[in-house]
Design an enzyme around this catalytic site. Structure first.
Site, PDB file in Angstrom:
ATOM      1  CE  LYS A   1     -24.097-134.306  16.090  1.00  0.00           C
ATOM      2  NZ  LYS A   1     -23.659-133.689  17.341  1.00  0.00           N
TER       3      LYS A   1
ATOM      4  CE  LYS B   1     -27.053-130.520  21.765  1.00  0.00           C
ATOM      5  NZ  LYS B   1     -26.571-131.304  22.888  1.00  0.00           N
TER       6      LYS B   1
ATOM      7  CE  LYS C   1     -27.226-139.999  23.149  1.00  0.00           C
ATOM      8  NZ  LYS C   1     -26.764-138.795  23.807  1.00  0.00           N
TER       9      LYS C   1
HETATM   10  P1  TYM Z   1     -23.562-137.381  23.483  1.00  0.00           P
HETATM   11  O1  TYM Z   1     -24.364-137.972  24.582  1.00  0.00           O
HETATM   12  O2  TYM Z   1     -24.239-136.458  22.538  1.00  0.00           O
HETATM   13  O3  TYM Z   1     -22.896-138.508  22.632  1.00  0.00           O
HETATM   14  C1  TYM Z   1     -22.225-139.598  23.248  1.00  0.00           C
HETATM   15  C2  TYM Z   1     -21.009-139.984  22.420  1.00  0.00           C
HETATM   16  O4  TYM Z   1     -21.424-140.363  21.110  1.00  0.00           O
HETATM   17  C3  TYM Z   1     -20.674-139.632  20.150  1.00  0.00           C
HETATM   18  N1  TYM Z   1     -21.539-139.350  18.988  1.00  0.00           N
HETATM   19  C4  TYM Z   1     -21.223-139.674  17.734  1.00  0.00           C
HETATM   20  N2  TYM Z   1     -20.148-140.280  17.197  1.00  0.00           N
HETATM   21  C5  TYM Z   1     -20.151-140.478  15.865  1.00  0.00           C
HETATM   22  N3  TYM Z   1     -21.163-140.073  15.047  1.00  0.00           N
HETATM   23  C6  TYM Z   1     -22.261-139.450  15.545  1.00  0.00           C
HETATM   24  N4  TYM Z   1     -23.255-139.069  14.742  1.00  0.00           N
HETATM   25  C7  TYM Z   1     -22.319-139.225  16.952  1.00  0.00           C
HETATM   26  N5  TYM Z   1     -23.242-138.643  17.762  1.00  0.00           N
HETATM   27  C8  TYM Z   1     -22.731-138.731  19.006  1.00  0.00           C
HETATM   28  C9  TYM Z   1     -20.278-138.348  20.848  1.00  0.00           C
HETATM   29  O5  TYM Z   1     -19.159-137.746  20.237  1.00  0.00           O
HETATM   30  C10 TYM Z   1     -20.006-138.833  22.237  1.00  0.00           C
HETATM   31  O6  TYM Z   1     -18.696-139.351  22.332  1.00  0.00           O
HETATM   32  N6  TYM Z   1     -21.082-133.768  25.839  1.00  0.00           N
HETATM   33  C11 TYM Z   1     -21.136-135.186  25.585  1.00  0.00           C
HETATM   34  C12 TYM Z   1     -21.260-136.023  26.834  1.00  0.00           C
HETATM   35  C13 TYM Z   1     -20.210-135.768  27.873  1.00  0.00           C
HETATM   36  C14 TYM Z   1     -18.880-136.205  27.837  1.00  0.00           C
HETATM   37  C15 TYM Z   1     -18.303-135.759  29.069  1.00  0.00           C
HETATM   38  C16 TYM Z   1     -18.113-136.903  26.907  1.00  0.00           C
HETATM   39  C17 TYM Z   1     -20.418-135.105  29.039  1.00  0.00           C
HETATM   40  N7  TYM Z   1     -19.252-135.104  29.775  1.00  0.00           N
HETATM   41  C18 TYM Z   1     -16.980-136.008  29.358  1.00  0.00           C
HETATM   42  C19 TYM Z   1     -16.787-137.161  27.223  1.00  0.00           C
HETATM   43  C20 TYM Z   1     -16.227-136.712  28.429  1.00  0.00           C
HETATM   44  C21 TYM Z   1     -22.338-135.484  24.721  1.00  0.00           C
HETATM   45  O7  TYM Z   1     -23.283-134.748  24.699  1.00  0.00           O
HETATM   46  O8  TYM Z   1     -22.282-136.666  24.088  1.00  0.00           O
END
Ligand code: TYM
Length: 325
Positions: free
Chosen positions: A190, A109, A193
């Site tokens: 991947k 990022k 978003k």
């Molecule tokens: P975020 O918002 O990017 O994504 C949310 C969830 O979606 C999953 N994900 C995917 N799974 C499969 N294939 C993909 N291409 C894909 N893209 C996203 C992510 O693994 C995630 O589970 N840092 C985290 C948010 C967060 C969080 C937390 C998660 C903040 N605090 C505490 C768990 C516990 C994030 O940016 O996810």
């Protein structure tokens, strides 16, 4: 089993978020499960205040529409519970600068961002705070969050060793299939978003026509051999994993059933539309009643706060902070 997970309100939800996270959230929901719209995390990249507010509400509605029942689990917004930011500071003073700069997501990022914010570096510490505040045992996530979970485990253990037993050490739980959904146009990247790839991303609220078009145009290969093989056939493997994610089958068993890519794509489209259409309908209904959603989030914040307060106090006491008398 105490469960916690979060999603950033940083862009429209896609099938990766659904299969990697939301579908697992729904399966794991119970009175001991906490799910969070992590709005503070979204500040690590450029976002307009109006857009952030809008996306926060939209994401909460999408989580309910996907099947989270606010009567059965706790759904809340991160910034409504001040202990997240507070515990994050304590953990920043336990984390090392070196281990944060080594995080893969930070490297990726920060390469893309103009003017890297300090929050982008410390973001995994805030994520650790999110998790540790709830004495979390299991964190349902997609595969891309594994390294962040490892950091949360390390910080919990380091804190416990240094200041006495304070935190539960959490573990990541990833789904058997579709833990890492790839871009349909570039199956070595991947689905994300924060990266614009219109044809490569299937959004949760895409119309059936849009889903059909994107799946039909998904990159595969030219030898026509139906096999589940990430090395040689990443485009096809990605479609098979998504299919498995939506139906609960094994990707190899699905491959064995088909001879032609076109037939596979047609049935995958059907499985996706069948799963996603009702979510879209519920979402539109929820968006028409913002007061109801706001009340769900207020109840969620109160419940989350009462759990988080206890853990935060334990950590603050252990580290040597005092109370006003
Ligand atoms: P975020 O918002 O990017 O994504 C949310 C969830 O979606 C999953 N994900 C995917 N799974 C499969 N294939 C993909 N291409 C894909 N893209 C996203 C992510 O693994 C995630 O589970 N840092 C985290 C948010 C967060 C969080 C937390 C998660 C903040 N605090 C505490 C768990 C516990 C994030 O940016 O996810």
């Amino acid at each position: 089993m105490r469960v916690f997970s979060g999603i950033q309100p940083s862009g429209d939800l896609h099938v990766g978020n659904y299969l990697g996270a939301l579908q697992q959230f729904v399966r794991a929901q119970s009175l001991d499960a906490f799910y969070c719209v992590v709005d503070l995390h979204a500040l690590t990249l450029d976002v307009e205040p109006v857009a952030l507010r809008e996306r926060t509400t939209e994401l909460a509605a999408a989580m309910v529409a996907s099947g989270l029942d606010p009567e059965r689990c706790t759904l809340f917004v991160q910034s409504h519970v001040s202990y997240h930011a507070q515990l994050s500071w304590l953990l920043e003073c336990v984390a090392g600068y070196g281990e944060l700069t080594r995080m893969t997501q930070f490297k990726e990022k920060s390469d893309r961002a103009h003017g890297v914010r300090a929050g982008l570096l410390t973001y995994p510490v805030l994520m650790a705070a999110d998790i540790l505040l709830y004495d979390t045992e299991e964190v349902p996530v997609g595969d891309d969050q594994r390294q962040h979970l490892e950091l949360a485990r390390n910080l919990a253990e380091r804190f416990n060793n240094r200041y006495g037993n304070t935190f539960t050490v959490p573990r990541a739980v990833t789904p058997a299939a579709a833990a890492r959904v790839m871009d349909l146009q570039q199956p070595t990247r991947k689905m994300s978003k924060s990266v614009a790839s219109e044809l490569g991303t299937i959004y949760l609220f895409d119309s059936p026509e849009a889903i059909a078009r994107k799946v039909a145009k998904a990159v595969t290969d030219t030898d026509g051999e139906m096999a589940f093989d990430w090395e040689r056939k990443p485009g096809l493997a990605n479609l098979l994993e998504m299919f498995a994610g939506f139906t609960g089958e094994d990707p190899r068993a699905i491959a064995a059933r088909y001879h032609r890519y076109g037939d596979l794509k047609r049935d995958l489209t059907e499985a996706m539309v069948e799963a996603l259409a009702p979510i879209g309908e519920r979402y539109r209904a929820l968006r028409e009643d913002p007061a109801q959603l706001a009340s769900v989030l207020a109840i969620g914040a109160a419940r989350a706060s009462s759990v988080a307060a206890t853990t935060y106090q334990r950590a603050a006491d252990a580290i040597g902070l005092t109370h006003p008398t």
